[in-house]
Design an enzyme around this catalytic site. Structure first.
Site, PDB file in Angstrom:
ATOM      1  N   ASP A  83     121.829 -16.347 -25.708  1.00 57.20           N
ATOM      2  CA  ASP A  83     120.988 -17.290 -26.442  1.00 57.20           C
ATOM      3  C   ASP A  83     119.866 -17.855 -25.587  1.00 57.20           C
ATOM      4  OD1 ASP A  83     122.641 -18.757 -24.780  1.00 57.20           O
ATOM      5  OD2 ASP A  83     123.796 -19.659 -26.398  1.00 57.20           O
TER       6      ASP A  83
ATOM      7  N   ASP B  45     132.466 -28.245 -28.889  1.00 57.19           N
ATOM      8  CA  ASP B  45     132.667 -28.139 -30.339  1.00 57.19           C
ATOM      9  C   ASP B  45     133.121 -26.733 -30.743  1.00 57.19           C
ATOM     10  OD1 ASP B  45     130.381 -26.625 -30.040  1.00 57.19           O
ATOM     11  OD2 ASP B  45     129.105 -27.860 -31.324  1.00 57.19           O
TER      12      ASP B  45
ATOM     13  N   HIS C  54     131.653 -23.884 -29.918  1.00 59.74           N
ATOM     14  CA  HIS C  54     130.632 -22.844 -30.093  1.00 59.74           C
ATOM     15  C   HIS C  54     130.754 -21.763 -29.030  1.00 59.74           C
ATOM     16  CE1 HIS C  54     127.449 -25.334 -27.629  1.00 59.74           C
ATOM     17  NE2 HIS C  54     128.035 -24.472 -26.842  1.00 59.74           N
TER      18      HIS C  54
ATOM     19  N   GLU D  85     127.206 -22.741 -33.786  1.00 59.02           N
ATOM     20  CA  GLU D  85     127.780 -24.077 -33.942  1.00 59.02           C
ATOM     21  C   GLU D  85     128.776 -24.108 -35.106  1.00 59.02           C
ATOM     22  OE1 GLU D  85     127.342 -26.019 -31.590  1.00 59.02           O
ATOM     23  OE2 GLU D  85     125.296 -26.692 -31.245  1.00 59.02           O
TER      24      GLU D  85
HETATM   25  P1  PGA Z   1     128.874 -25.427 -20.267  1.00 64.06           P
HETATM   26  O1  PGA Z   1     128.433 -24.899 -21.688  1.00 64.06           O
HETATM   27  O2  PGA Z   1     129.326 -24.208 -19.501  1.00 64.06           O
HETATM   28  O3  PGA Z   1     127.662 -26.036 -19.665  1.00 64.06           O
HETATM   29  O4  PGA Z   1     129.995 -26.380 -20.491  1.00 64.06           O
HETATM   30  C1  PGA Z   1     129.256 -23.971 -22.318  1.00 64.06           C
HETATM   31  C2  PGA Z   1     128.681 -23.594 -23.655  1.00 64.06           C
HETATM   32  O5  PGA Z   1     127.964 -24.416 -24.255  1.00 64.06           O
HETATM   33  O6  PGA Z   1     128.969 -22.483 -24.127  1.00 64.06           O
END
Ligand code: PGA
Length: 252
Positions: A77, A146, A148, A153
């Site tokens: 992404d 959450d 994702h 999301e």
């Molecule tokens: P993070 O993000 O590794 O910074 O916790 C993980 C994600 O959003 O997939």
């Protein structure tokens, strides 16, 4: 390290005392898979989680154990809109944490273009690249608090192709630590859908920290639901979870 297998769940969950150990074990998997095939198709994630894994890959590359010279990378992404040169862009993140330190040719990097004028057209372009390869050999995944994966999301459905997504308040809060102010966090992103993630021949998901424990519980033990997009991985043919004990605290 503890290896957990849950009744009716056809995948291993590895639990380590520390983030460092989980990352190094995940790195071993990436390295051994890369050694099998020089033209490796590697799916990559951003965020703080994979940073230690990437450092291990840099070390292995410097030691001559692996090479990226024929590897093609596909990132999950990118924020939208964002100038790829902006240091908060995921392209800039990948350069700083992996690409600039290994022998990966620039032209082998694939990531949605956060500066595309038409995000819908850019999503189609990226999905065509993903469809053309038929699935990466290995997809590295983190997980949002959450649930994702990529920037898919929580929603009422699983969206399969690459698409423009509105980031949730929770994600914007989580990611504001990388920005000067919360208001600087982009509100949208272009993300691989769940389709391309499911087409990966192998997935490894790394998670650490208590703030991931609830999302991990839903992903692993909950009924698959688009409210926790990582739970789709329960249907993946070859997925493994690499967790530190904090991220695993709700499933132990
Ligand atoms: P993070 O993000 O590794 O910074 O916790 C993980 C994600 O959003 O997939």
């Amino acid at each position: 390290m503890k290896r957990l297998v849950f009744p009716g769940k056809n995948f291993p969950v590895y639990v380590f005392d520390t983030y460092e150990e989980a990352s190094l074990a995940a790195a071993e998997v990436v390295v051994s898979e890369m050694k099998k095939k020089p033209e490796f198709l590697l799916g990559l994630a951003t965020g703080s989680t994979p940073v230690r894994l990437y450092r291990a890959l840099i070390e292995k590359c410097r030691a001559g154990e692996i090479s990226f010279s024929r590897v093609k990378t596909y990132n999950l992404d990118e924020y939208y809109p964002i100038d790829p040169k902006n240091e908060q862009s995921f392209l800039a993140f990948m350069k700083a944490n992996l690409f600039d330190h290994v022998d990966l040719p620039k032209e082998n990097i694939h990531i949605p273009n956060g500066a595309a004028t038409d995000p819908a057209a850019e999503a189609v372009r990226y999905e065509e690249e993903l469809l053309a390869i038929g699935g990466v050999d290995l997809q590295v995944l983190g997980i949002g608090s959450d649930g994702h994966i990529g920037f898919n999301e929580p929603a009422d459905e699983f969206i399969l192709p690459t698409h423009l997504v509105t980031l949730t308040e929770q994600t914007i809060n989580d990611n504001s630590r990388f920005f000067r102010a919360k208001s600087d966090v982009p509100t949208h992103a272009l993300t691989m859908g769940v389709g391309a993630i499911m087409r990966a021949k192998k997935c490894i998901l790394i998670a650490n920290g208590k703030n991931k424990a609830e999302a991990i519980r839903g992903a692993i033990l909950g009924d698959p639901t688009p409210k926790n997009q990582a739970s789709a991985l329960q249907f993946h043919r070859d997925v493994a979870f690499y967790l530190d004990k904090d991220a695993a605290s709700e499933i132990l």
